[in-house]
Design a protein around this motif. Structure first.
Motif, mmCIF file in Angstrom:
data_model
loop_
_atom_site.group_PDB
_atom_site.id
_atom_site.type_symbol
_atom_site.label_atom_id
_atom_site.label_comp_id
_atom_site.label_asym_id
_atom_site.label_seq_id
_atom_site.Cartn_x
_atom_site.Cartn_y
_atom_site.Cartn_z
ATOM 1 N N GLN A 70 0.860 -1.301 -0.038
ATOM 2 C CA GLN A 70 -0.057 -0.137 0.150
ATOM 3 C C GLN A 70 0.911 1.243 0.177
ATOM 4 O OE1 GLN A 70 -2.887 0.040 3.170
ATOM 5 N NE2 GLN A 70 -3.657 2.336 2.426
ATOM 6 N N PRO A 71 1.884 1.529 0.881
ATOM 7 C CA PRO A 71 2.638 2.498 0.938
ATOM 8 C C PRO A 71 3.352 2.822 -0.408
ATOM 9 C CG PRO A 71 3.047 1.378 3.011
ATOM 10 C CD PRO A 71 2.448 0.511 1.846
ATOM 11 N N TYR A 72 3.758 1.869 -1.014
ATOM 12 C CA TYR A 72 4.390 1.983 -2.530
ATOM 13 C C TYR A 72 3.573 2.369 -3.565
ATOM 14 C CZ TYR A 72 7.805 -0.243 0.123
ATOM 15 O OH TYR A 72 8.725 -0.515 1.379
ATOM 16 N N ALA A 73 2.256 1.788 -3.549
ATOM 17 C CA ALA A 73 1.186 2.072 -4.434
ATOM 18 C C ALA A 73 0.842 3.587 -4.234
ATOM 19 C CB ALA A 73 0.042 1.250 -4.576
ATOM 20 N N LEU A 74 0.557 3.867 -3.066
ATOM 21 C CA LEU A 74 0.203 5.377 -2.591
ATOM 22 C C LEU A 74 1.220 6.189 -3.269
ATOM 23 C CD1 LEU A 74 -2.108 7.154 -1.312
ATOM 24 C CD2 LEU A 74 -0.567 6.670 0.728
ATOM 25 N N GLY A 75 2.507 6.151 -3.065
ATOM 26 C CA GLY A 75 3.616 6.584 -3.265
ATOM 27 C C GLY A 75 3.868 6.992 -5.002
ATOM 28 N N LEU A 76 3.379 5.820 -5.579
ATOM 29 C CA LEU A 76 3.361 6.033 -7.292
ATOM 30 C C LEU A 76 2.216 6.886 -7.517
ATOM 31 C CD1 LEU A 76 4.452 2.386 -8.171
ATOM 32 C CD2 LEU A 76 5.586 4.434 -8.571
ATOM 33 N N PHE A 77 0.939 6.678 -6.685
ATOM 34 C CA PHE A 77 -0.167 7.334 -7.298
ATOM 35 C C PHE A 77 0.081 8.904 -7.019
ATOM 36 C CE2 PHE A 77 -3.963 9.624 -5.696
ATOM 37 C CZ PHE A 77 -4.839 9.426 -6.584
ATOM 38 N N ARG A 78 0.753 9.223 -5.767
ATOM 39 C CA ARG A 78 1.138 10.875 -5.537
ATOM 40 C C ARG A 78 2.065 11.192 -6.555
ATOM 41 N NH1 ARG A 78 5.879 12.210 -4.078
ATOM 42 N NH2 ARG A 78 6.222 10.099 -3.150
ATOM 43 N N VAL A 115 -4.540 14.523 1.196
ATOM 44 C CA VAL A 115 -4.652 14.972 2.206
ATOM 45 C C VAL A 115 -4.437 14.211 3.556
ATOM 46 C CG1 VAL A 115 -5.777 16.713 3.734
ATOM 47 C CG2 VAL A 115 -5.360 17.336 1.274
ATOM 48 N N PHE A 116 -5.422 13.111 3.462
ATOM 49 C CA PHE A 116 -5.714 12.324 4.444
ATOM 50 C C PHE A 116 -4.920 10.966 4.489
ATOM 51 C CE2 PHE A 116 -9.943 14.668 3.941
ATOM 52 C CZ PHE A 116 -10.013 14.651 5.229
ATOM 53 N N THR A 117 -4.257 10.588 3.287
ATOM 54 C CA THR A 117 -3.125 9.322 3.601
ATOM 55 C C THR A 117 -1.618 10.083 3.615
ATOM 56 O OG1 THR A 117 -2.994 9.505 0.992
ATOM 57 C CG2 THR A 117 -4.763 8.133 1.827
ATOM 58 N N GLY A 118 -1.532 11.010 3.286
ATOM 59 C CA GLY A 118 0.019 11.501 3.267
ATOM 60 C C GLY A 118 0.496 11.127 2.013
ATOM 61 N N SER A 119 1.959 11.128 1.933
ATOM 62 C CA SER A 119 2.665 10.826 0.801
ATOM 63 C C SER A 119 3.094 9.426 0.493
ATOM 64 C CB SER A 119 4.244 11.738 0.830
ATOM 65 O OG SER A 119 4.873 11.120 1.991
ATOM 66 N N LEU A 135 6.889 16.520 -0.678
ATOM 67 C CA LEU A 135 7.499 17.506 0.238
ATOM 68 C C LEU A 135 6.389 18.588 0.724
ATOM 69 C CD1 LEU A 135 9.935 18.757 1.712
ATOM 70 C CD2 LEU A 135 10.538 20.010 -0.438
ATOM 71 N N GLY A 136 5.929 18.372 1.859
ATOM 72 C CA GLY A 136 4.621 19.195 2.251
ATOM 73 C C GLY A 136 3.546 18.630 1.481
ATOM 74 N N THR A 137 3.390 17.203 1.568
ATOM 75 C CA THR A 137 2.325 16.829 0.786
ATOM 76 C C THR A 137 1.068 17.089 1.024
ATOM 77 O OG1 THR A 137 3.630 14.929 0.059
ATOM 78 C CG2 THR A 137 1.384 14.648 -0.085
ATOM 79 N N ARG A 138 0.647 17.076 2.125
ATOM 80 C CA ARG A 138 -0.716 17.255 2.948
ATOM 81 C C ARG A 138 -1.098 18.633 2.504
ATOM 82 N NH1 ARG A 138 -2.586 13.080 7.065
ATOM 83 N NH2 ARG A 138 -0.998 11.603 6.638
ATOM 84 N N GLY A 139 -0.275 19.652 3.045
ATOM 85 C CA GLY A 139 -0.571 21.205 2.579
ATOM 86 C C GLY A 139 -0.770 21.444 1.233
ATOM 87 N N ALA A 140 0.312 20.972 0.557
ATOM 88 C CA ALA A 140 0.043 21.277 -0.858
ATOM 89 C C ALA A 140 -1.366 20.632 -1.541
ATOM 90 C CB ALA A 140 1.490 20.823 -1.611
ATOM 91 N N ALA A 141 -1.439 19.290 -1.143
ATOM 92 C CA ALA A 141 -2.673 18.698 -1.689
ATOM 93 C C ALA A 141 -3.947 19.423 -1.305
ATOM 94 C CB ALA A 141 -2.675 17.298 -1.228
ATOM 95 N N ALA A 174 -12.567 17.573 -10.994
ATOM 96 C CA ALA A 174 -13.152 16.654 -10.246
ATOM 97 C C ALA A 174 -12.290 15.518 -9.874
ATOM 98 C CB ALA A 174 -14.678 16.146 -10.724
ATOM 99 N N LEU A 175 -11.712 14.894 -10.832
ATOM 100 C CA LEU A 175 -10.571 13.876 -10.392
ATOM 101 C C LEU A 175 -9.649 14.413 -9.823
ATOM 102 C CD1 LEU A 175 -10.730 12.029 -13.758
ATOM 103 C CD2 LEU A 175 -11.307 11.050 -11.715
ATOM 104 N N PHE A 176 -8.995 15.726 -10.260
ATOM 105 C CA PHE A 176 -7.884 16.307 -9.219
ATOM 106 C C PHE A 176 -8.349 16.539 -7.973
ATOM 107 C CE2 PHE A 176 -5.419 17.384 -13.461
ATOM 108 C CZ PHE A 176 -4.416 16.593 -13.047
ATOM 109 N N SER A 177 -9.552 17.264 -7.931
ATOM 110 C CA SER A 177 -9.881 17.770 -6.594
ATOM 111 C C SER A 177 -10.010 16.521 -5.599
ATOM 112 C CB SER A 177 -11.194 18.346 -6.480
ATOM 113 O OG SER A 177 -11.476 18.889 -5.523
ATOM 114 N N TRP A 178 -10.788 15.399 -6.069
ATOM 115 C CA TRP A 178 -10.649 14.369 -5.220
ATOM 116 C C TRP A 178 -9.510 13.362 -4.924
ATOM 117 C CZ3 TRP A 178 -14.638 13.634 -1.940
ATOM 118 C CH2 TRP A 178 -15.897 14.251 -2.112
#
Length: 151
Positions: free
Chosen positions: A9-17, A119-123, A72-78, A109-113
């Motif tokens: 999961q962390p790797y898939a999330l990192g690639l998604f980010r 924001v909730f998952t982190g980087s 870098l600062g993923t949650r705030g930037a997101a 819409a896709l970018f917003s979601w």
């Protein structure tokens, strides 16, 4: 199978980010610098500096996209990116029709979601957030080892 997927999961999330950040930053670069076809509707041109809301949206896209890409600062930037895309959808696109498929607001819409999810998952993995968060912990551990205990 679930355990295996959960460990990735962390790797898939990192690639998604990384992918979402890159796509968002490219939109900003196209609008600000005229690269990769330029801003939409300008035949390869740019958005005039300071025009509302297009130029400001492009700056947010470039900066927030780059920060999310790097992790870098993923949650705030997101959060800022998600809000800007929600604004784009409701202020620009929804005036034309209700549904994104009708009003051309699918990307907004896709970018917003997508950014709201970050924001909730982190980087996730591969982010500079994690690298920088580990460094102070190591330095504190070294300092604790070197400090003499007074009795």
């Amino acid at each position: 199978m679930s355990a295996r997927l959960n460990s990735a999961q962390p790797y898939a999330l990192g690639l998604f980010r990384i992918v979402i950040g890159l796509l968002f930053a490219v939109h900003g670069a196209a609008s600000l610098f005229g690269v990769l076809g330029g801003a939409a509707g300008t035949n390869g041109g740019t958005i005039a500096a300071g025009t509302w809301p297009g130029w400001y949206a492009a700056v947010i896209q470039l900066v927030a996209g780059a920060l999310v890409l790097l992790g870098l600062g993923t949650r705030g930037a997101a959060l800022i990116a998600s809000g800007s895309m929600a604004y784009a959808y409701f202020d620009v696109h929804q005036q034309m029709a209700l549904w994104p498929i009708q009003n051309g607001g699918e990307l907004s819409a896709l970018f917003s979601w997508s950014f709201l999810l970050l924001v909730f998952t982190g980087s996730g993995a591969f982010g500079l957030d994690r690298l920088l968060a580990r460094r102070p912990a190591r330095d504190e551990a070294k300092a604790a080892e070197q400090t003499a205990v007074a009795v």
